[in-house]
Design an enzyme around this catalytic site. Sequence first.
Site, short mmCIF file in Angstrom:
data_model
loop_
_atom_site.label_atom_id
_atom_site.label_comp_id
_atom_site.label_asym_id
_atom_site.label_seq_id
_atom_site.Cartn_x
_atom_site.Cartn_y
_atom_site.Cartn_z
N SER A 183 -5.12 11.22 3.21
CA SER A 183 -5.64 9.94 3.68
C SER A 183 -4.75 9.30 4.74
O SER A 183 -5.19 8.40 5.45
CB SER A 183 -5.81 8.97 2.50
OG SER A 183 -4.62 8.87 1.75
N HIS A 185 0.37 3.76 1.89
CA HIS A 185 0.26 4.42 3.19
C HIS A 185 1.16 3.81 4.26
O HIS A 185 1.71 2.72 4.09
CB HIS A 185 -1.18 4.40 3.67
CG HIS A 185 -2.12 5.15 2.79
ND1 HIS A 185 -2.80 4.55 1.75
CD2 HIS A 185 -2.46 6.47 2.75
CE1 HIS A 185 -3.54 5.46 1.13
NE2 HIS A 185 -3.34 6.63 1.71
N ASP A 207 0.85 -1.19 0.00
CA ASP A 207 0.00 0.00 0.00
C ASP A 207 0.88 1.24 0.00
O ASP A 207 2.05 1.20 0.40
CB ASP A 207 -0.91 0.00 1.24
CG ASP A 207 -2.10 0.93 1.11
OD1 ASP A 207 -3.20 0.43 0.82
OD2 ASP A 207 -1.93 2.15 1.28
#
Length: 382
Positions: free
Chosen positions: A295, A201, A199
């Site tokens: 985010s 993130h 990912d």
Amino acid sequence: MASIRRHAATLLLPTVFFGYAIYANSTMLFAAAGSEAEAAQVNDLSLSYVIDGEATRDLDALYKNELPHRDAAVGVIGNARFALLGSGRKGVIVGEDGWFFTGEEFRRVKATEIDDAVSQIVEVRKRLADAGIELVMVPLPAKSDIYTEHLPDMMRNDAMATAYGDFSTALKQAGMTVVDTRTAMLAAKPQDEMFLKSDTHWTPAGAKVTAEAVQSTFQQSGILLASEQVTAAWQAPVDVWGDLTKYITSPDYAPRVGLKPESIPIYRTSVAPAEGGSDIFGGEASVPVMLVGTSYSANENWSFADFLRQTLSSDVVNVAKEGLGPGVPMMDLLEGQVLAETPPSVIVWEFPVRYLGTDTLWKRKNNSGAGGHHGPVGEGNV
């Protein structure tokens, strides 16, 4: 031998794809013409039918509605490409040991782009200062910078490390309070993974390290917050398919090539209400800390706002937004009524450096929706 296999795979994949395309299209067309009732409604292939665009619209609808095995095809082709070539679709970089990276992190940021961003941020700080609000900048390093050892050799460079250093230095030279998250992550990296492997993130561990760095910067900078009673607890982990895995194959087919969802432990906090119904600063609606960003902050799976509450021993109102980068949420905040209705003492602005110099740093992609295009900071509602 490996190069021969790779060359053979590059020839095999198009063959498989076109073979499937022939099969799928023939299946689709026969199915579409199978019903006499439907066949009777088919337009004549007249010149006007083509020129007026009806043929194109009908063909587009036919592909969207009738194409068999569409989802399966995405998974099968993606699996074959990953298994044979070790690659994914455009936008993902497949690294070593199951690490994936976004292609957005390999662009070298120009000095002028950093200067432009810092100039905009300085204007934001001025507006916040006029309202009695302190700004703390939290630049975030790129995943490809923290885990460069997992990149393919040809993709390794110092573009994001340089961008982080130049951006942080420029912010400090402009008199900003800046949190050094990169040093904190590199120091904690041997103990925990700071970013998710599949990912874009960070992990909750990366978010926690960053929250601790924010608290340390508050202390060193003399930013004082009245202590509140914060209770915290770990909750059951959730399984999340990494956003970069979807650039490899579909989740339904990913396990067949050894890809799995990531298990995310969830950290949750709560703040005891102040006695008497008013806040600790004597007002009815003010808050000590407001979190603005991307985010990384908005997605509750990473628990960044919760870690901030725990480390700061103070409530944190999270107004970060997903899918808009770091600039647009701040512009929305300045142009809205939230700051007037719920003024914070401090704003923590989480700002991934990979957004520097991008076209959407300060504006939405299509200039539509709430907030729309944001130009240079001017007079507003703060």
